[in-house]
Scaffold this active site. Structure first.
Site, mmCIF file in Angstrom:
data_model
loop_
_atom_site.group_PDB
_atom_site.id
_atom_site.type_symbol
_atom_site.label_atom_id
_atom_site.label_comp_id
_atom_site.label_asym_id
_atom_site.label_seq_id
_atom_site.Cartn_x
_atom_site.Cartn_y
_atom_site.Cartn_z
ATOM 1 N N CYS A 122 -4.403 2.870 -2.028
ATOM 2 C CA CYS A 122 -3.681 2.748 -0.749
ATOM 3 C C CYS A 122 -2.512 3.731 -0.641
ATOM 4 O O CYS A 122 -1.907 3.865 0.425
ATOM 5 C CB CYS A 122 -3.192 1.328 -0.559
ATOM 6 S SG CYS A 122 -4.476 0.105 -0.839
ATOM 7 N N HIS A 256 2.253 1.233 4.437
ATOM 8 C CA HIS A 256 0.856 0.861 4.213
ATOM 9 C C HIS A 256 0.636 -0.541 4.769
ATOM 10 O O HIS A 256 1.451 -1.439 4.541
ATOM 11 C CB HIS A 256 0.551 0.922 2.714
ATOM 12 C CG HIS A 256 -0.732 0.251 2.349
ATOM 13 N ND1 HIS A 256 -1.905 0.514 3.016
ATOM 14 C CD2 HIS A 256 -1.033 -0.684 1.413
ATOM 15 C CE1 HIS A 256 -2.866 -0.240 2.503
ATOM 16 N NE2 HIS A 256 -2.360 -0.973 1.524
ATOM 17 N N ASN A 287 -6.479 -4.228 6.125
ATOM 18 C CA ASN A 287 -6.009 -3.262 5.123
ATOM 19 C C ASN A 287 -7.161 -2.332 4.764
ATOM 20 O O ASN A 287 -8.071 -2.730 4.046
ATOM 21 C CB ASN A 287 -5.507 -4.029 3.886
ATOM 22 C CG ASN A 287 -5.132 -3.110 2.722
ATOM 23 O OD1 ASN A 287 -5.357 -1.896 2.780
ATOM 24 N ND2 ASN A 287 -4.573 -3.684 1.673
#
Ligand SMILES: CC(C)(COP(=O)(O)OP(=O)(O)OC[C@H]1O[C@@H](n2cnc3c(N)ncnc32)[C@H](O)[C@@H]1OP(=O)(O)O)[C@@H](O)C(=O)NCCC(=O)NCCS
Length: 331
Positions: A122, A256, A287
């Site tokens: 990520c 993020h 996500n």
């Protein structure tokens, strides 16, 4: 003898464009609750996610990366032949080798640009931006295409109550190029391999092949939450300091998209003023790892919530554990 010639690059680098590719399949919390014992209320309250996107028919890491890369080039107004490098960040491309970047560099029509994939989960898009900035300023490339792309749905056990509702698919891409004024602050990045097990896979490829099992992503949610809310909040502050800015100088914050409660913890730590626009695209997109920061940036600019020329703080963090962040001028 005059010695070895050194490369000479641009004085500064900046983002020239941003783009994203959103997969077609909408999976809302009602559908998610047919796979796991949960509720829309629990998922929204604990994470902020109302729905997520998974790849539909014919959509793959490759198609999403190509689509976002093409749009990023069009928006930057440069031809693929001008690219000096293509960097793809992904942990869900199904081929260990050759790289997806090499294939994309060819498909996009570059003139044999340097191409490589990176694995930084990520944090991958921000890792890629840091490399692009260095390449442009060193002279190793004039223009660099950075793509973050994931198909996490293929590596998520939809019956795992601790991960199924979080992960999603998508791609985001940016062109980084030369500039006379600075458009990218210093990267603040690092790793904590001591927490290697916090986000991992249920099997390595050798066990997966031997036992015919899918190496699903597994996570110690509480450990990641604690690290992200504490250590990463402080690292985010350092990103701002490294750029020589204060919270008042910021227009946009793009963390993020892991969990709205992690974003809330960061905001408490950073004490950002009211006027700062905060990315919350996790609500519609879940996500999607390396795609989350560029997708959020694209959505904010497309919706008009953020404007070209504004100053944005980016921070990516995830499996490794690894993290990276920088302040940028929005394209
Ligand atoms: C995954 C996450 C949302 C779980 O939330 P949490 O508050 O830590 O949940 P816990 O595991 O402590 O469980 C709390 C309660 O919710 C329940 N629960 C767990 N998963 C559930 C689910 N999917 N639906 C409903 N209830 C659930 C548990 O059984 C527990 O119930 P109890 O209190 O009666 O025992 C949270 O840990 C998180 O977001 N972590 C960071 C994850 C992340 O961002 N990862 C990516 C980083 S790149």
């Amino acid at each position: 003898m005059s010695g070895i010639a050194a490369s000479q690059g641009a004085p500064f680098a900046r983002l020239l464009s941003i783009a994203s590719s959103v997969p077609s399949r909408v999976v809302d919390n009602a559908e998610m609750c047919t796979y796991i014992d949960s509720s829309d209320e629990w998922i929204q309250q604990r994470t902020g996610i109302a729905e997520r996107r998974w790849v539909g028919e014919g959509e793959t890491v490759e198609t999403m990366a190509l689509a976002s890369g093409r749009t990023a080039l069009e928006r930057a107004g440069i031809d693929a032949s001008e690219l000096g490098a293509v960097i793809v960040s992904t942990v869900t491309y199904f081929h260990q080798t050759p790289s997806l970047a090499a294939k994309l560099a060819f498909q996009l029509g570059t003139d044999g640009a340097a191409a490589f994939d990176i694995s930084a989960a990520c944090a991958g898009f921000c890792y890629g931006l840091a490399q692009a900035e260095s390449l442009v300023r060193s002279g190793a490339a004039t223009y660099v295409l950075v793509i973050g792309v994931e198909e996490l749905s293929r590596f998520t056990d939809i019956h795992d109550r601790s991960t199924a509702f979080l992960f999603s698919d998508g791609a985001g891409a940016a062109v980084v190029g030369p500039s006379e004024v600075n458009g990218m602050g210093p990267v603040v990045w690092g790793s904590d391999g001591g927490q290697y097990q916090a986000i991992t896979q249920t099997a390595g490829w050798s066990e997966a092949l031997a036992d015919h099992v899918t190496p699903y992503i597994q996570m110690d949610g509480r450990a990641v939450f604690k690290w992200a809310s504490g250590f990463i909040s402080e690292a985010t502050k350092q990103v701002l300091d490294a750029a020589g800015l204060t919270p008042e100088d910021l227009d946009v914050f793009i963390p993020h998209q892991a969990n709205n409660r992690i974003t809330d913890a960061m905001l408490r730590h950073l004490k950002l003023p009211e006027h700062v626009v905060v990315a919350r695209t996790i609500k519609q997109f879940g996500n999607n790892s390396a795609a989350s920061v560029p997708m959020a940036m694209d959505q904010l600019l497309t919706s008009g919530e953020a404007k070209s020329g504004q100053t944005a703080l980016l921070i990516g963090f995830g499996a490794g554990l690894v993290y990276a962040g920088q302040v940028v001028t929005l394209p």
